[in-house]
Scaffold this active site. Structure first.
Site, short mmCIF file in Angstrom:
data_model
loop_
_atom_site.label_atom_id
_atom_site.label_comp_id
_atom_site.label_asym_id
_atom_site.label_seq_id
_atom_site.Cartn_x
_atom_site.Cartn_y
_atom_site.Cartn_z
N CYS A 86 0.83 -1.20 0.00
CA CYS A 86 0.00 0.00 0.00
C CYS A 86 0.87 1.26 0.00
O CYS A 86 1.52 1.55 -0.99
CB CYS A 86 -0.99 -0.04 1.17
SG CYS A 86 -2.39 1.09 0.98
N HIS A 203 -3.50 -5.59 0.95
CA HIS A 203 -2.79 -5.88 2.20
C HIS A 203 -2.75 -7.38 2.50
O HIS A 203 -3.69 -7.91 3.10
CB HIS A 203 -3.50 -5.17 3.36
CG HIS A 203 -3.31 -3.70 3.40
ND1 HIS A 203 -2.32 -3.09 4.13
CD2 HIS A 203 -3.99 -2.70 2.78
CE1 HIS A 203 -2.39 -1.77 3.97
NE2 HIS A 203 -3.40 -1.51 3.15
N GLU A 205 -0.96 -8.79 4.76
CA GLU A 205 -0.82 -8.97 6.20
C GLU A 205 -2.17 -8.91 6.90
O GLU A 205 -2.32 -9.39 8.03
CB GLU A 205 0.14 -7.93 6.78
CG GLU A 205 -0.42 -6.56 7.05
CD GLU A 205 -0.60 -5.69 5.81
OE1 GLU A 205 -0.92 -4.49 5.97
OE2 GLU A 205 -0.42 -6.19 4.68
#
Length: 231
Positions: A86, A203, A205
């Site tokens: 990002c 994302h 994660e």
């Protein structure tokens, strides 16, 4: 494998990355303040998402000048892995490790959603745990996530197979409806020519623990660790 996660003023996803690398994968992880420049003891550098320096000038434009990012450039030039997520992707383009730029979303709105992505390559450290053409679902949260590059750069990305992830339908179809931010070529993530630097807007994660509702991002980190340990 020892991870470094760069920490900028305004970053808000650095601890999310550390949770995956340190707590889920059990790998040594060092939080590196943006003013630090010593990355000699780490194997993998992650430039996380968030709003570095409040995005007051242009996303990533101030962060690119930090000592930690200058060290990250040298880390990448040595052929070592660098991941930008990002805002981290935006910073990697600003610092010149990846081509193109991330500009305002097509509808000029901040988008927070979960989107399907088509995996275009599986011969990279980052994608070795995926299958070619696999469709995964990852969260996005950005206002300036529209990937832009001139025609020559886009042609080079295609020719060199540097497009790693594309926004797609759940069936893998690539069309305008699946491209929420208007990125050219439905580009969600790219790598450099050598393949050691990866940037993506979604994302992974935030999709690495079942408690968050999905684990499609975990194979990216697992495949990286497995591949590096094998070498």
């Amino acid at each position: 494998m020892k991870f470094a996660v760069i920490v900028f003023p305004g970053a808000n996803c650095d601890r999310d990355v550390a949770y995956v690398t340190r707590d889920i994968l059990g790998q040594p992880t060092r939080m590196v303040w943006h003013e630090d420049s010593d990355l000699s003891d780490v194997d993998i550098v992650v430039v996380p998402g968030g709003f570095s320096y409040g995005d007051y000038l242009r996303c990533g434009a101030i962060a690119r000048f930090s000592p930690a990012m200058q060290a990250t450039v040298e880390h990448a030039k040595a052929g070592k892995p660098v991941l930008g997520i990002c805002n981290g992707f935006q910073i990697l383009t600003e610092v010149g490790l990846l081509p193109g730029a991330l500009v305002r979303n097509r509808d000029m709105r901040f988008i927070c959603d979960r989107v399907p992505l088509k995996v275009e390559r599986t011969d990279l450290l980052w994608t070795s745990n995926y299958s070619t053409g696999q469709v995964i679902t990852l969260p996005i949260a950005h206002g300036e996530g529209c990937y832009y590059a001139d025609e020559a750069t886009l042609a080079e990305l295609e020719a060199n197979k540097q497009i790693v992830f594309r926004y797609s339908g759940i069936d893998g179809s690539v069309d305008e409806e699946s491209n929420l931010n208007g990125s050219l070529g439905n580009i969600a993530g790219i790598c450099n020519r050598q393949g050691n630097v990866l940037g993506l807007m979604p994302h992974p994660e935030r999709a690495a623990d079942a408690v968050l509702g999905g684990v499609d991002g975990l194979p990216l980190f697992e495949g990286l660790v497995r591949s590096l340990v094998a070498t």
